[in-house]
Design a protein around this motif. Sequence first.
Motif, PDB file in Angstrom:
ATOM      1  N   THR A   1       0.854  -1.179   0.000  1.00  0.00           N
ATOM      2  CA  THR A   1       0.000   0.000   0.000  1.00  0.00           C
ATOM      3  C   THR A   1       0.891   1.230   0.000  1.00  0.00           C
ATOM      4  O   THR A   1       2.121   1.117   0.149  1.00  0.00           O
ATOM      5  CB  THR A   1      -0.947   0.007   1.219  1.00  0.00           C
ATOM      6  OG1 THR A   1      -1.888   1.073   1.075  1.00  0.00           O
ATOM      7  CG2 THR A   1      -0.169   0.200   2.510  1.00  0.00           C
TER       8      THR A   1
ATOM      9  N   GLY B   1     -13.204  -3.484  -4.179  1.00  0.00           N
ATOM     10  CA  GLY B   1     -11.991  -2.828  -3.737  1.00  0.00           C
ATOM     11  C   GLY B   1     -12.219  -1.342  -3.516  1.00  0.00           C
ATOM     12  O   GLY B   1     -13.261  -0.921  -3.033  1.00  0.00           O
ATOM     13  N   GLN B   2     -11.259  -0.532  -3.932  1.00  0.00           N
ATOM     14  CA  GLN B   2     -11.270   0.890  -3.583  1.00  0.00           C
ATOM     15  C   GLN B   2     -12.039   1.740  -4.576  1.00  0.00           C
ATOM     16  O   GLN B   2     -11.988   1.528  -5.788  1.00  0.00           O
ATOM     17  CB  GLN B   2      -9.833   1.413  -3.500  1.00  0.00           C
ATOM     18  CG  GLN B   2      -9.731   2.868  -3.060  1.00  0.00           C
ATOM     19  CD  GLN B   2      -8.304   3.344  -2.938  1.00  0.00           C
ATOM     20  OE1 GLN B   2      -7.360   2.606  -3.247  1.00  0.00           O
ATOM     21  NE2 GLN B   2      -8.117   4.560  -2.475  1.00  0.00           N
TER      22      GLN B   2
ATOM     23  N   ARG C   1      -7.230 -10.439 -13.960  1.00  0.00           N
ATOM     24  CA  ARG C   1      -7.707  -9.480 -12.970  1.00  0.00           C
ATOM     25  C   ARG C   1      -7.428  -8.069 -13.466  1.00  0.00           C
ATOM     26  O   ARG C   1      -6.485  -7.833 -14.218  1.00  0.00           O
ATOM     27  CB  ARG C   1      -6.999  -9.704 -11.623  1.00  0.00           C
ATOM     28  CG  ARG C   1      -7.658  -9.036 -10.425  1.00  0.00           C
ATOM     29  CD  ARG C   1      -9.006  -9.650 -10.127  1.00  0.00           C
ATOM     30  NE  ARG C   1      -9.689  -8.998  -9.033  1.00  0.00           N
ATOM     31  CZ  ARG C   1      -9.598  -9.366  -7.766  1.00  0.00           C
ATOM     32  NH1 ARG C   1      -8.815 -10.390  -7.430  1.00  0.00           N
ATOM     33  NH2 ARG C   1     -10.286  -8.746  -6.832  1.00  0.00           N
TER      34      ARG C   1
ATOM     35  N   SER D   1      -7.373  -3.790 -12.169  1.00  0.00           N
ATOM     36  CA  SER D   1      -7.360  -2.855 -11.048  1.00  0.00           C
ATOM     37  C   SER D   1      -7.329  -1.437 -11.605  1.00  0.00           C
ATOM     38  O   SER D   1      -6.927  -1.207 -12.749  1.00  0.00           O
ATOM     39  CB  SER D   1      -6.165  -3.090 -10.121  1.00  0.00           C
ATOM     40  OG  SER D   1      -4.945  -2.836 -10.794  1.00  0.00           O
TER      41      SER D   1
ATOM     42  N   THR E   1      -6.167   2.626 -10.857  1.00  0.00           N
ATOM     43  CA  THR E   1      -5.319   3.536 -10.089  1.00  0.00           C
ATOM     44  C   THR E   1      -5.686   4.971 -10.434  1.00  0.00           C
ATOM     45  O   THR E   1      -5.835   5.309 -11.618  1.00  0.00           O
ATOM     46  CB  THR E   1      -3.831   3.296 -10.411  1.00  0.00           C
ATOM     47  OG1 THR E   1      -3.503   1.945 -10.090  1.00  0.00           O
ATOM     48  CG2 THR E   1      -2.942   4.229  -9.603  1.00  0.00           C
TER      49      THR E   1
ATOM     50  N   SER F   1      -2.195 -10.403  -7.505  1.00  0.00           N
ATOM     51  CA  SER F   1      -2.542  -9.662  -8.727  1.00  0.00           C
ATOM     52  C   SER F   1      -1.669  -8.420  -8.818  1.00  0.00           C
ATOM     53  O   SER F   1      -1.383  -7.787  -7.791  1.00  0.00           O
ATOM     54  CB  SER F   1      -4.008  -9.246  -8.705  1.00  0.00           C
ATOM     55  OG  SER F   1      -4.849 -10.385  -8.703  1.00  0.00           O
TER      56      SER F   1
ATOM     57  N   GLN G   1      -0.256  -4.763  -8.942  1.00  0.00           N
ATOM     58  CA  GLN G   1      -0.768  -3.537  -8.345  1.00  0.00           C
ATOM     59  C   GLN G   1      -0.013  -2.338  -8.906  1.00  0.00           C
ATOM     60  O   GLN G   1       1.185  -2.428  -9.223  1.00  0.00           O
ATOM     61  CB  GLN G   1      -0.596  -3.574  -6.823  1.00  0.00           C
ATOM     62  CG  GLN G   1      -1.422  -4.655  -6.136  1.00  0.00           C
ATOM     63  CD  GLN G   1      -1.169  -4.677  -4.636  1.00  0.00           C
ATOM     64  OE1 GLN G   1      -0.460  -5.537  -4.131  1.00  0.00           O
ATOM     65  NE2 GLN G   1      -1.748  -3.730  -3.938  1.00  0.00           N
TER      66      GLN G   1
ATOM     67  N   PHE H   1       0.633   1.980  -8.329  1.00  0.00           N
ATOM     68  CA  PHE H   1       0.501   3.119  -7.420  1.00  0.00           C
ATOM     69  C   PHE H   1       1.028   4.369  -8.113  1.00  0.00           C
ATOM     70  O   PHE H   1       2.049   4.316  -8.820  1.00  0.00           O
ATOM     71  CB  PHE H   1       1.291   2.895  -6.132  1.00  0.00           C
ATOM     72  CG  PHE H   1       0.879   1.657  -5.375  1.00  0.00           C
ATOM     73  CD1 PHE H   1      -0.338   1.613  -4.722  1.00  0.00           C
ATOM     74  CD2 PHE H   1       1.713   0.548  -5.311  1.00  0.00           C
ATOM     75  CE1 PHE H   1      -0.725   0.484  -4.021  1.00  0.00           C
ATOM     76  CE2 PHE H   1       1.341  -0.582  -4.618  1.00  0.00           C
ATOM     77  CZ  PHE H   1       0.108  -0.613  -3.964  1.00  0.00           C
TER      78      PHE H   1
END
Length: 386
Positions: free
Chosen positions: A90, A247-248, A308, A310, A312, A380, A382, A384
């Motif tokens: 994170t 998730g977020q 998957r 995600s 950002t 998975s 990630q 940032f």
Amino acid sequence: MPKRRGQDNQNQHSNGASADKRSRPAPRRKHLYLVLDDWKKGFSVYKIDTDSFDSDSDDDQSPRVPFADRLPDPPALRLEIRGDGDMLFTTMGSKIFAVTDASYGQTPALVYNTETAGLAIGPAIPAHLQCGFSIVVAVTETLYAFSSPAFNNQQSFQVMSWALNSLHDQNTRYPSEEGRSWRSLPMLPPPYNIYEIVTSYAVHPDGQTIFMTTSYRDRPNLQRSTYSFNIKYCVWRWHDWVLPFRGQGHFDSELDAWVGLNMDDDICCCQVPSDIGSETPVELGTAQLDWQIVQDRFFPKKTERLLRASLTYMGRNKFCLVQSVIRKGAKERYPVDDDDACVLHLTMFGLKYSRKGELCATNRRSTCSYQVSRHKDYFSPQAFWV
């Protein structure tokens, strides 16, 4: 000839403005950091320059995916773990936190500073959190972590913040990582029970309220209800509605909405509630939220299978969609330890409302693809923006 007063003042103002401009530090340039399980011994962190992405023309409604390239070598950071140990990542500010599980006893967090490329040792993870986190939420310089009974026999809600207990910490502008410490917070109130897990979360733009939507452990796609935690008053409220995300959810000020991925990996946005509570504990929030799915679809090519996705948030109405896919011809259905089986598609885009009020992606997008490998079934990729 003497200068006129106005001219003299103008020159002084100009010189002063130039001096102020020279003395003002330039804003730090952010980069996209990718975390991958691309080697057998652990994880790699790659620093990506998004200016190198290929841009689509304004007339092209579907993003063009370029040929898969190789990631920068060597990576910015490599972290080695023992055996099949898990690691959670994170960010908080300009730092990336890496936390290992409890398989090898109590271990500290590792903190990678993207400004200095330095690696520091953070505080030890509390015992109740060592078996895994449901969510980790960063709010300014504070980190909130929740562990449900699905990961541990005892649920736990903890916060990591600065502990100014030493003279060194009080007199230093940038305290050492040892200055951080964990403490316990009140747990979610009823009707939450041990059979639920947190499946989505979002931070209110006021910076004082964290929302968490729960689902039953054996049916994660069936969301149940939402709880909000007021940081200022340290109290919970229950809401009879759910966040539509997996998730977020990321807040974007231009849209005045949260944006995230739903259970089907579609991009969706959700209004932000105004009924965020007060210091009154555990009361019913009555607001009902409106949400919609983005009309544009971001699917991989027909020859690829999506593992998957995600999302950002990169600030100022800019997002990056990360899609991990398996190429056609891979030896296994979910390949591990195959250097040529997976591709990572990165797509940067913005969002806007159409004249009909529908949320659409902006025409101009930037894309980039990387050929990668995977070595852990549970992890998975990630991304940032720090």
